[in-house]
Design a protein around this motif. Structure first.
Motif, PDB file in Angstrom:
ATOM      1  N   LEU A  14      27.525  19.550  70.971  1.00 34.15           N
ATOM      2  CA  LEU A  14      28.967  19.714  71.124  1.00 34.15           C
ATOM      3  C   LEU A  14      29.678  18.453  70.668  1.00 34.15           C
ATOM      4  CD1 LEU A  14      28.882  21.050  74.804  1.00 34.15           C
ATOM      5  CD2 LEU A  14      29.155  22.465  72.780  1.00 34.15           C
ATOM      6  N   ALA A  15      30.925  18.606  70.236  1.00 30.26           N
ATOM      7  CA  ALA A  15      31.709  17.427  69.850  1.00 30.26           C
ATOM      8  C   ALA A  15      33.179  17.668  70.156  1.00 30.26           C
ATOM      9  CB  ALA A  15      31.523  17.113  68.371  1.00 30.26           C
ATOM     10  N   ALA A  16      33.854  16.586  70.533  1.00 28.66           N
ATOM     11  CA  ALA A  16      35.298  16.631  70.775  1.00 28.66           C
ATOM     12  C   ALA A  16      35.929  15.401  70.156  1.00 28.66           C
ATOM     13  CB  ALA A  16      35.589  16.668  72.276  1.00 28.66           C
ATOM     14  N   ILE A  17      37.100  15.600  69.559  1.00 29.29           N
ATOM     15  CA  ILE A  17      37.905  14.478  69.071  1.00 29.29           C
ATOM     16  C   ILE A  17      39.270  14.584  69.720  1.00 29.29           C
ATOM     17  CG2 ILE A  17      38.987  13.373  67.080  1.00 29.29           C
ATOM     18  CD1 ILE A  17      36.707  14.353  65.349  1.00 29.29           C
ATOM     19  N   ASP A  18      39.683  13.504  70.340  1.00 27.16           N
ATOM     20  CA  ASP A  18      40.982  13.409  71.016  1.00 27.16           C
ATOM     21  C   ASP A  18      41.888  12.527  70.157  1.00 27.16           C
ATOM     22  OD1 ASP A  18      43.114  12.532  72.599  1.00 27.16           O
ATOM     23  OD2 ASP A  18      41.840  11.394  73.982  1.00 27.16           O
ATOM     24  N   LEU A  19      42.909  13.138  69.568  1.00 28.87           N
ATOM     25  CA  LEU A  19      43.854  12.403  68.717  1.00 28.87           C
ATOM     26  C   LEU A  19      45.019  11.946  69.596  1.00 28.87           C
ATOM     27  CD1 LEU A  19      43.886  14.848  65.646  1.00 28.87           C
ATOM     28  CD2 LEU A  19      42.334  12.934  66.100  1.00 28.87           C
ATOM     29  N   GLY A  20      44.814  10.864  70.316  1.00 25.28           N
ATOM     30  CA  GLY A  20      45.809  10.373  71.258  1.00 25.28           C
ATOM     31  C   GLY A  20      46.932   9.602  70.582  1.00 25.28           C
ATOM     32  N   SER A  21      47.983   9.331  71.342  1.00 28.98           N
ATOM     33  CA  SER A  21      49.139   8.612  70.804  1.00 28.98           C
ATOM     34  C   SER A  21      48.834   7.147  70.548  1.00 28.98           C
ATOM     35  CB  SER A  21      50.318   8.728  71.768  1.00 28.98           C
ATOM     36  OG  SER A  21      50.671  10.083  71.952  1.00 28.98           O
ATOM     37  N   ASN A  22      47.861   6.601  71.300  1.00 24.11           N
ATOM     38  CA  ASN A  22      47.463   5.205  71.106  1.00 24.11           C
ATOM     39  C   ASN A  22      46.105   5.115  70.418  1.00 24.11           C
ATOM     40  OD1 ASN A  22      47.742   2.352  71.408  1.00 24.11           O
ATOM     41  ND2 ASN A  22      46.331   2.424  73.137  1.00 24.11           N
ATOM     42  N   SER A  23      45.145   5.888  70.904  1.00 27.70           N
ATOM     43  CA  SER A  23      43.770   5.800  70.396  1.00 27.70           C
ATOM     44  C   SER A  23      43.237   7.164  70.011  1.00 27.70           C
ATOM     45  CB  SER A  23      42.849   5.205  71.477  1.00 27.70           C
ATOM     46  OG  SER A  23      43.316   3.951  71.924  1.00 27.70           O
ATOM     47  N   PHE A  24      42.324   7.177  69.050  1.00 26.89           N
ATOM     48  CA  PHE A  24      41.532   8.360  68.721  1.00 26.89           C
ATOM     49  C   PHE A  24      40.153   8.160  69.340  1.00 26.89           C
ATOM     50  CE2 PHE A  24      43.635   9.858  64.467  1.00 26.89           C
ATOM     51  CZ  PHE A  24      44.844   9.990  65.130  1.00 26.89           C
ATOM     52  N   HIS A  25      39.601   9.218  69.919  1.00 26.41           N
ATOM     53  CA  HIS A  25      38.287   9.134  70.543  1.00 26.41           C
ATOM     54  C   HIS A  25      37.396  10.262  70.043  1.00 26.41           C
ATOM     55  CE1 HIS A  25      39.253   6.050  73.560  1.00 26.41           C
ATOM     56  NE2 HIS A  25      40.447   6.618  73.607  1.00 26.41           N
ATOM     57  N   LEU A  26      36.134   9.929  69.807  1.00 27.23           N
ATOM     58  CA  LEU A  26      35.113  10.896  69.414  1.00 27.23           C
ATOM     59  C   LEU A  26      34.035  10.919  70.489  1.00 27.23           C
ATOM     60  CD1 LEU A  26      33.394  12.575  67.204  1.00 27.23           C
ATOM     61  CD2 LEU A  26      32.400  10.345  66.654  1.00 27.23           C
ATOM     62  N   LEU A  27      33.602  12.106  70.870  1.00 23.15           N
ATOM     63  CA  LEU A  27      32.487  12.252  71.800  1.00 23.15           C
ATOM     64  C   LEU A  27      31.581  13.354  71.280  1.00 23.15           C
ATOM     65  CD1 LEU A  27      31.114  11.515  74.503  1.00 23.15           C
ATOM     66  CD2 LEU A  27      32.565  13.228  75.604  1.00 23.15           C
ATOM     67  N   VAL A  28      30.319  13.020  71.055  1.00 23.87           N
ATOM     68  CA  VAL A  28      29.303  14.000  70.658  1.00 23.87           C
ATOM     69  C   VAL A  28      28.240  14.007  71.745  1.00 23.87           C
ATOM     70  CG1 VAL A  28      27.650  14.706  68.888  1.00 23.87           C
ATOM     71  CG2 VAL A  28      29.739  13.499  68.221  1.00 23.87           C
ATOM     72  N   ALA A  29      27.841  15.200  72.186  1.00 25.11           N
ATOM     73  CA  ALA A  29      26.881  15.276  73.288  1.00 25.11           C
ATOM     74  C   ALA A  29      25.996  16.506  73.141  1.00 25.11           C
ATOM     75  CB  ALA A  29      27.609  15.315  74.630  1.00 25.11           C
ATOM     76  N   ASN A  30      24.815  16.444  73.707  1.00 20.10           N
ATOM     77  CA  ASN A  30      23.950  17.612  73.843  1.00 20.10           C
ATOM     78  C   ASN A  30      24.169  18.201  75.230  1.00 20.10           C
ATOM     79  OD1 ASN A  30      22.754  17.390  71.304  1.00 20.10           O
ATOM     80  ND2 ASN A  30      21.165  16.001  72.055  1.00 20.10           N
ATOM     81  N   TYR A  31      24.227  19.539  75.305  1.00 20.80           N
ATOM     82  CA  TYR A  31      24.418  20.212  76.590  1.00 20.80           C
ATOM     83  C   TYR A  31      23.206  21.081  76.876  1.00 20.80           C
ATOM     84  CZ  TYR A  31      26.393  23.189  80.221  1.00 20.80           C
ATOM     85  OH  TYR A  31      26.618  23.863  81.398  1.00 20.80           O
ATOM     86  N   GLN A  32      22.562  20.821  78.010  1.00 31.42           N
ATOM     87  CA  GLN A  32      21.411  21.625  78.420  1.00 31.42           C
ATOM     88  C   GLN A  32      21.253  21.511  79.922  1.00 31.42           C
ATOM     89  OE1 GLN A  32      17.497  20.480  76.965  1.00 31.42           O
ATOM     90  NE2 GLN A  32      16.879  22.621  76.828  1.00 31.42           N
ATOM     91  N   ASP A  33      20.870  22.615  80.528  1.00 30.32           N
ATOM     92  CA  ASP A  33      20.635  22.655  81.977  1.00 30.32           C
ATOM     93  C   ASP A  33      21.836  22.144  82.769  1.00 30.32           C
ATOM     94  OD1 ASP A  33      18.104  23.606  81.380  1.00 30.32           O
ATOM     95  OD2 ASP A  33      17.190  21.611  81.458  1.00 30.32           O
ATOM     96  N   GLY A  34      23.036  22.482  82.291  1.00 35.14           N
ATOM     97  CA  GLY A  34      24.241  22.115  83.021  1.00 35.14           C
ATOM     98  C   GLY A  34      24.638  20.661  82.909  1.00 35.14           C
TER      99      GLY A  34
END
Length: 502
Positions: A14-34
């Motif tokens: 999974l991946a999310a990018i947050d295009l914030g007003s001050n900062s941009f953030h990227l988060l990539v993660a594996n999801y398994q077993d909750g």
């Protein structure tokens, strides 16, 4: 949304990018077993809000910073399925008049749609991220997230938010308003605090009546304040005491100028917007009479991932929003269900020919469910009223582009084809939503007489954008034949072809 899973679940990237007003953030993660296991995490100070000119347009320099950042993020998205990636934009992208220009260029660069989310939806996702980070903590919480252009306030318990607000104040915006020439003084600092207090007055009584046991801060400003206080020996890096915050306030005023702000624990690229952020934080402590606040690492990007996990499942928050709308506007559920059944039968017959996705099937289903909500306002032009309600209501789980798309389907479900509204959608989705609207129109027409059972025994054939409807062997009712003749004329006026046969 608890994030529960079974031990047999396959790993999802999974991946999310947050295009914030001050900062941009990227988060990539594996999801398994909750559980989420972080693979990559990046953040850059892009300061979009600081790149707004006097006419509320992004400058060329601001757009260049944004695109350069996304270019650096792009390699981390390799191997992430499109269905497992969300890119969300917040206050600055909500505010800028030329946001669409930046979004189009960014989507071309990253190869994925960007969703602009409303303030309350941003607050909900922040709470979801913080709640998972605080899963072991019970009781009612106040979550505060000071961003570059807005500040979100949420009260909730476990994974359920009970109050969501987004106020128009942030560290980048307040820096430009109260510290524009770089000078820091007691008077300027207090003006910033009082402006924040004025915003907080809108929610102060309601939030204090709800109450909380645990005040929590998330994201940049509060993280930086906790880190500086910890580095000064006035507490640890996860807790902000009121006395320590007042000492920090005094120190910042003592610098006299933004260019001189430098402290252990404070990153250099945050220094210029830090005093404004601390002024907002001081106002929060004052308005809510806080003695302390803990810092939590969960924030918007984590919330986006957990929300993504729940999408297209019974836990999808968008489904709950649709059900709530149906109750609020007293939708005739039997008829809505019949229209939805007919729409799904039509969709399934042309899905392959029109290369439609399961997500698009969901949107057609939801549009069928709420196509009559405008009747709660007036029978005349109810498709227009329904579209307005869908586009401008706070719908939990939906981004602004998603609400606009859903509103278009409801607007286009009857009468003259809504060409102007279609052209207001992003170019990349216009053909798809034109096709979904045609399916909805047929489903509504087939159920015009409000039969006891949903008509599903028809055959729908697509040849490019030419549609042919083959009715069951039984002799069609005169009303249906009249509706088909009129519908063929409506579609022809929009440059589309619909033919039919008994």
């Amino acid at each position: 949304m608890s994030g529960k899973s079974t031990a047999n679940d396959e790993t999802r990237r999974l991946a999310a990018i947050d295009l914030g007003s001050n900062s941009f953030h990227l988060l990539v993660a594996n999801y398994q077993d909750g559980q989420l296991q972080v693979v990559a995490k990046m953040g850059e100070k892009v300061q979009l809000a600081a790149g707004l000119d006097a006419d509320e347009n992004f400058t060329d320099a601001a757009m260049a910073r944004a695109l350069a950042c996304l270019e650096r993020f792009a390699p981390f998205l390799d191997g992430v399925p499109a269905a497992n990636l969300r890119i969300v934009g917040t206050n600055a992208l909500r505010a800028a008049y030329n946001a669409r220009q930046l979004i189009d260029r960014a989507e071309a660069l990253i190869g994925h749609p960007i969703e602009i989310i409303g303030g309350r939806e941003e607050a909900r996702l922040i709470y979801l991220g913080a709640a998972h980070a605080l899963a072991e903590v019970h009781g009612r919480r106040l979550i505060v997230d000071i961003g570059g252009g807005s500040t979100e306030f949420i009260i909730g318990e476990d994974f359920e938010p009970q109050a969501l607000e987004s106020l128009h104040m942030g560290c980048v915006a307040y820096t430009g308003t109260f510290f524009a020439n770089g000078d820091i003084s007691e008077k300027r600092f207090r003006r910033a605090e009082m402006a924040a207090m004025s915003e907080l007055a809108n929610i102060q009584r309601h939030y204090c009546q709800l109450g909380w046991q645990d005040p929590i801060g998330s994201s940049g400003t509060i993280k930086a304040a906790a880190a500086v206080i910890g580095a000064r020996g006035d507490g640890d890096a996860t807790l902000i005491e009121r006395d320590a915050l007042m000492k920090l306030r005094k120190t910042l005023i003592g610098f006299g100028n933004l260019d001189k702000v430098a402290m252990d624990g404070l990153k250099e690229d945050r220094a210029r917007v830090f005093p404004a952020g601390v002024a907002i934080l001081c106002a929060v402590f004052e308005a809510f009479d806080l003695k302390r606040m803990r810092y939590s690492d969960g924030a918007l990007r984590e919330g986006v991932l957990f929300d993504l996990i729940g999408r297209s499942t019974p836990e999808d928050s968008r489904r709950h929003s649709i059900e709530s709308l149906m109750r609020r506007y007293s939708v005739e559920t039997a008829h809505a269900d019949h229209v939805a059944q007919s729409a799904m039968a039509a969709f399934d017959q042309v899905r392959d020919g029109w290369s439609l996705s399961e997500e698009q099937r969901l949107f057609l289903f939801w549009a069928a469910q709420v196509h009559e909500i405008g009747l709660a306002i007036s029978h005349s032009q109810f498709h227009r009223h329904g579209a307005y309600l869908l586009e401008y209501s706070d719908l939990t789980g939906f981004s602004r582009p998603e609400q606009q798309a859903l509103a278009f389907l409801v607007r286009a479900h009857r009468r003259k084809f809504a060409q102007k509204e279609l052209e207001a959608l992003p170019d990349a989705v216009q053909l798809t939503y034109q096709r979904l609207a045609r399916l909805l129109r047929l489903a509504v027409m087939l159920n015009h007489a409000r039969p006891e059972q949903a008509p599903v025994d028809f055959q729908l054939i697509c040849d490019g954008d030419n549609l042919h409807l083959r009715l069951p062997d039984a002799k069609p009712q005169a009303l249906l034949l009249n509706d088909l003749e009129q519908e063929a004329a409506f579609q022809q006026s929009a440059g589309l072809t619909l033919t039919y046969s008994p």
